[in-house]
Write a protein that holds these residues in place. Structure first.
Motif, mmCIF file in Angstrom:
data_model
loop_
_atom_site.group_PDB
_atom_site.id
_atom_site.type_symbol
_atom_site.label_atom_id
_atom_site.label_comp_id
_atom_site.label_asym_id
_atom_site.label_seq_id
_atom_site.Cartn_x
_atom_site.Cartn_y
_atom_site.Cartn_z
ATOM 1 N N LYS A 177 58.964 37.725 38.624
ATOM 2 C CA LYS A 177 58.631 37.083 37.349
ATOM 3 C C LYS A 177 58.422 35.579 37.513
ATOM 4 C CE LYS A 177 60.467 36.263 32.702
ATOM 5 N NZ LYS A 177 61.614 36.520 31.767
ATOM 6 N N VAL A 178 59.368 34.918 38.185
ATOM 7 C CA VAL A 178 59.320 33.455 38.298
ATOM 8 C C VAL A 178 58.140 32.994 39.153
ATOM 9 C CG1 VAL A 178 60.548 31.445 39.203
ATOM 10 C CG2 VAL A 178 61.781 33.174 37.894
ATOM 11 N N ARG A 179 57.834 33.732 40.208
ATOM 12 C CA ARG A 179 56.771 33.296 41.118
ATOM 13 C C ARG A 179 55.375 33.673 40.620
ATOM 14 N NH1 ARG A 179 59.629 31.129 45.061
ATOM 15 N NH2 ARG A 179 61.594 32.104 45.733
ATOM 16 N N LYS A 180 55.314 34.408 39.506
ATOM 17 C CA LYS A 180 54.052 34.673 38.798
ATOM 18 C C LYS A 180 53.027 35.459 39.618
ATOM 19 C CE LYS A 180 54.321 30.723 35.637
ATOM 20 N NZ LYS A 180 53.624 29.530 35.100
ATOM 21 N N TYR A 181 53.478 36.487 40.303
ATOM 22 C CA TYR A 181 52.521 37.385 40.952
ATOM 23 C C TYR A 181 51.788 38.172 39.865
ATOM 24 C CZ TYR A 181 55.690 36.477 44.863
ATOM 25 O OH TYR A 181 56.476 35.877 45.812
ATOM 26 N N ARG A 182 50.504 38.388 40.066
ATOM 27 C CA ARG A 182 49.704 39.099 39.076
ATOM 28 C C ARG A 182 48.707 40.036 39.757
ATOM 29 N NH1 ARG A 182 53.168 37.110 36.511
ATOM 30 N NH2 ARG A 182 53.047 35.894 34.564
ATOM 31 N N SER A 183 48.322 41.074 39.033
ATOM 32 C CA SER A 183 47.231 41.948 39.495
ATOM 33 C C SER A 183 45.921 41.247 39.163
ATOM 34 C CB SER A 183 47.307 43.309 38.809
ATOM 35 O OG SER A 183 48.501 43.976 39.142
ATOM 36 N N TRP A 184 45.028 41.188 40.142
ATOM 37 C CA TRP A 184 43.814 40.375 40.003
ATOM 38 C C TRP A 184 42.555 41.222 40.177
ATOM 39 C CZ3 TRP A 184 43.499 35.269 38.710
ATOM 40 C CH2 TRP A 184 42.253 34.648 38.866
ATOM 41 N N GLY A 185 41.581 40.973 39.315
ATOM 42 C CA GLY A 185 40.228 41.477 39.529
ATOM 43 C C GLY A 185 40.003 42.948 39.309
ATOM 44 N N GLN A 186 40.885 43.614 38.519
ATOM 45 C CA GLN A 186 40.701 45.050 38.336
ATOM 46 C C GLN A 186 39.545 45.378 37.379
ATOM 47 O OE1 GLN A 186 43.730 43.808 38.958
ATOM 48 N NE2 GLN A 186 44.019 45.015 40.811
ATOM 49 N N TYR A 187 39.286 44.490 36.422
ATOM 50 C CA TYR A 187 38.283 44.784 35.393
ATOM 51 C C TYR A 187 37.263 43.647 35.317
ATOM 52 C CZ TYR A 187 42.089 47.907 34.135
ATOM 53 O OH TYR A 187 43.090 48.845 34.175
ATOM 54 N N ARG A 188 35.986 43.981 35.485
ATOM 55 C CA ARG A 188 34.928 42.975 35.481
ATOM 56 C C ARG A 188 34.822 42.275 34.130
ATOM 57 N NH1 ARG A 188 29.222 44.680 37.908
ATOM 58 N NH2 ARG A 188 30.646 44.909 39.685
ATOM 59 N N SER A 189 34.975 43.027 33.056
ATOM 60 C CA SER A 189 34.867 42.428 31.724
ATOM 61 C C SER A 189 35.972 41.401 31.487
ATOM 62 C CB SER A 189 34.920 43.521 30.646
ATOM 63 O OG SER A 189 36.142 44.252 30.736
ATOM 64 N N LEU A 190 37.169 41.672 32.048
ATOM 65 C CA LEU A 190 38.277 40.730 31.895
ATOM 66 C C LEU A 190 38.016 39.453 32.689
ATOM 67 C CD1 LEU A 190 41.099 40.192 30.740
ATOM 68 C CD2 LEU A 190 42.064 41.272 32.788
ATOM 69 N N ARG A 191 37.419 39.587 33.851
ATOM 70 C CA ARG A 191 37.061 38.402 34.645
ATOM 71 C C ARG A 191 36.198 37.458 33.814
ATOM 72 N NH1 ARG A 191 36.554 39.110 40.651
ATOM 73 N NH2 ARG A 191 37.446 41.111 41.246
ATOM 74 N N TYR A 192 35.162 38.025 33.207
ATOM 75 C CA TYR A 192 34.228 37.219 32.416
ATOM 76 C C TYR A 192 34.933 36.586 31.213
ATOM 77 C CZ TYR A 192 30.654 36.368 28.853
ATOM 78 O OH TYR A 192 29.887 35.811 27.865
ATOM 79 N N LYS A 193 35.742 37.362 30.532
ATOM 80 C CA LYS A 193 36.428 36.877 29.337
ATOM 81 C C LYS A 193 37.369 35.720 29.669
ATOM 82 C CE LYS A 193 39.649 38.443 25.730
ATOM 83 N NZ LYS A 193 40.420 39.616 25.234
#
Length: 359
Positions: free
Chosen positions: A39-55
């Motif tokens: 939680k603290v180090r802010k790992y995230r899932s990246w690039g799964q959805y093209r529409s989200l990238r654009y948004k």
């Protein structure tokens, strides 16, 4: 972009991403991180959805303006007759924030889900292939999670390769761990050490690269090069080693193992460790009158000859410190004395190689 811009934009982008169940399970169960660390180090899932990238890119551009376009990972694209639009680069995977000495996010690495054949598991989030900003090779500074029970005041810092590995190791050690992005990617290595020294956080550095340095000549050379560079900025350097049963420092610590530390001795004319002396024990050396140049040269020749001709046992090591200013002829006198000494014992002659350096 400036580090302040990078940190603000990356913080905003990460706040709009989630961490998938699969990625969270990998970090917790496989890599041994705690839920708090994830939680603290802010790992995230990246690039799964093209529409989200654009948004998300559009929102970042609306908030930060043209500054967002200078951030590695934010790119401008044009497809067919459509107008140009902003979106996010990067293969699908786990986003790992890279932090500087002040814990600001200065870059991002992606642990790629399905790397291409021949490609590594980790890739920099960059816009360079689209004509945008390059990620560079920043050094990651991983700090133990704050808290009275977890924080340990220390001036020892560890060095490894790989940001996620450093994040895992720092909490197990309770000490700062810095990570170079590659054993030969050391552009920001010395500036990072300098910054830690200025903050009073580094007196000792432990070089803890993967245990395959024994079988990899490139890693073995880089290991010593990093040690030498660190020693020359005044750090006390240790070389860590452990069984090849565990490849990385994180693997060793997760298995409950400990590294053995061997001291590294600086080579050449680099600075040595400065040892502080309590005030009451300091003694000012007596003042010495300077000799005229001719007498000084004669005296140093006399001392050299006396040293070389003195009684010594076979294999015994001795040293003579010649304290004299540049230009007095130390190298010339030593060469002459050595040739006179060697000439009496064999037909060989001595050659003296002297490193040149600025005082």
């Amino acid at each position: 972009a400036e580090i302040s811009v990078l940190s603000r934009v990356y913080d905003e982008l990460l706040s709009q991403h989630d961490l998938s169940v699969e990625h969270r399970e990998h970090l917790l169960s496989v890599r041994g991180l705690s839920a708090e660390a994830v939680k603290v180090r802010k790992y995230r899932s990246w690039g799964q959805y093209r529409s989200l990238r654009y948004k998300l890119a559009k929102a970042a551009y609306a908030r930060f303006g043209s500054d967002a376009l200078d951030v590695p990972g934010v790119i401008v694209r044009k497809q067919g007759e459509r107008d140009e639009y902003v979106t996010l680069a990067g293969a699908p995977g786990i986003a790992i924030p890279i932090r500087d000495v002040q814990s600001r996010i200065c870059g991002m690495q992606i642990r790629v889900e399905n790397p291409k054949p021949g490609a590594g598991k980790y890739a920099w989030l960059s816009s360079a292939s689209q004509g945008g900003a390059s990620a560079g090779t920043p050094v990651h500074v991983a700090r133990p999670l704050t808290g009275k029970e977890k924080e340990k005041k220390t001036t020892r810092v560890w060095l490894t390769e790989g940001a996620l590995k450093a994040d895992i190791a720092c909490n197990r050690l309770g000490e700062i761990v810095i990570a170079v992005p590659g054993v030969n990617a050391v552009h920001d290595f010395i500036p990072t050490l300098d910054a830690l020294i200025e903050r009073g956080e580094l007196l000792e550095l432990v070089i803890a690269l993967d245990s395959d340095w024994r079988d990899n000549p490139k890693v073995a050379r880089a290991r010593l090069l990093l040690a030498e560079r660190a020693a020359r900025v005044g750090a006390v350097v240790w070389l860590a080693d452990w069984s090849q049963e565990h490849k990385g420092l994180d693997d060793l610590l997760l298995a409950g193992g400990r590294a053995t530390l061997d001291p590294y001795r600086v080579q050449g004319n680099g600075p040595r460790q400065i040892v502080s002396v309590p005030r009451g024990k300091r003694k000012r050396p007596p003042a010495e009158r300077a000799l005229p140049l001719d007498r000084a040269r004669t005296e140093q020749e006399r001392q050299l000859k006396a040293f070389l001709n003195g009684d010594r046992q076979l294999g015994e090591s001795r040293g003579l410190l010649m304290r004299a200013k540049p230009g007095l002829g130390k190298s010339t006198a030593l060469t002459a004395a050595l040739n006179q000494y060697v000439g009496k014992r064999s037909r060989k002659r001595a050659l003296l190689f002297v490193p040149r350096y600025e005082l």
